[in-house]
Design an enzyme around this catalytic site. Sequence first.
Site, mmCIF file in Angstrom:
data_model
loop_
_atom_site.group_PDB
_atom_site.id
_atom_site.type_symbol
_atom_site.label_atom_id
_atom_site.label_comp_id
_atom_site.label_asym_id
_atom_site.label_seq_id
_atom_site.Cartn_x
_atom_site.Cartn_y
_atom_site.Cartn_z
ATOM 1 N N GLU A 40 45.037 3.375 26.365
ATOM 2 C CA GLU A 40 46.554 3.378 27.274
ATOM 3 C C GLU A 40 46.775 1.928 28.074
ATOM 4 O OE1 GLU A 40 47.273 6.899 29.449
ATOM 5 O OE2 GLU A 40 48.641 5.789 30.816
ATOM 6 N N ARG A 44 51.862 -2.070 34.122
ATOM 7 C CA ARG A 44 51.521 -2.664 35.411
ATOM 8 C C ARG A 44 51.343 -3.889 35.974
ATOM 9 N NH1 ARG A 44 47.888 2.580 37.481
ATOM 10 N NH2 ARG A 44 48.912 4.202 36.334
ATOM 11 N N THR A 67 52.521 4.279 31.905
ATOM 12 C CA THR A 67 53.308 4.009 33.127
ATOM 13 C C THR A 67 54.798 3.574 32.474
ATOM 14 O OG1 THR A 67 51.223 2.919 34.279
ATOM 15 C CG2 THR A 67 53.419 2.844 35.583
ATOM 16 N N LYS A 124 51.209 15.225 30.187
ATOM 17 C CA LYS A 124 50.064 14.951 31.097
ATOM 18 C C LYS A 124 50.097 15.663 32.335
ATOM 19 C CE LYS A 124 49.771 10.170 33.737
ATOM 20 N NZ LYS A 124 49.042 8.951 33.479
#
Length: 211
Positions: A40, A44, A67, A124
Amino acid sequence: MTIASILTRAPVIPVLVVDDVEHAAPLGRALVAGGLTVLEVTLRTPAAMDCIAAMSEIEGAVVGAGTVLNRQMRRSAADAGAQFAVSPGLIEGEGPDGPTPLLPGIATATELMAGLAAGFTHFKLFPANVVGGVEALNAFQSPFPQATFCPTGGVNAKNAADYLALPNVICVGGSWVAPAEAVRAGDWDRITQLAREAAALAPAAPAAVEG
Ligand code: 3PG
């Protein structure tokens, strides 16, 4: 690929923050060499999309974007080669069907109910250690047997096995397998060793629901 088939590939998903695209390929290879094949890359950093593209070239790697905060980011990540998307929360209007499978984040029963109503079965739990950790997931089992979780946020080598022992946990996510200083130093052997230890933790528990 379904989200369930992706999340069953390895017990731990490395959550990666990569500043330098030159690090992407060696970092991805180091993790895959240690047995962590689902990666993953968090959106960011300015380099994140290029890192997804670079890591997607690695044989055996399944690369996703983390994200992911909105529909446009989900679309852009898929265009860069991401095979799945992870969000810290529910994205309004976004369901399981889209450019890639999506793993949305939840922290409460109400958010979980909204996610189930939107058609999701896999979530999640974020930030896992803050919102109740193992005890919260235990508490979700009885009212929500159809929900399966990948807890992240404060998960590490010490507590990952506790999460993985739960029947409603399919895998965990965390950044501990790729420490920032090891990435900066190019210490790929250390990252492979951390990945090897994480990959050996435990096979993912059977999911409550396949799909
Ligand atoms: C995140 O989205 O930042 C992940 O949950 C990683 O959290 P961690 O750094 O506590 O593993």
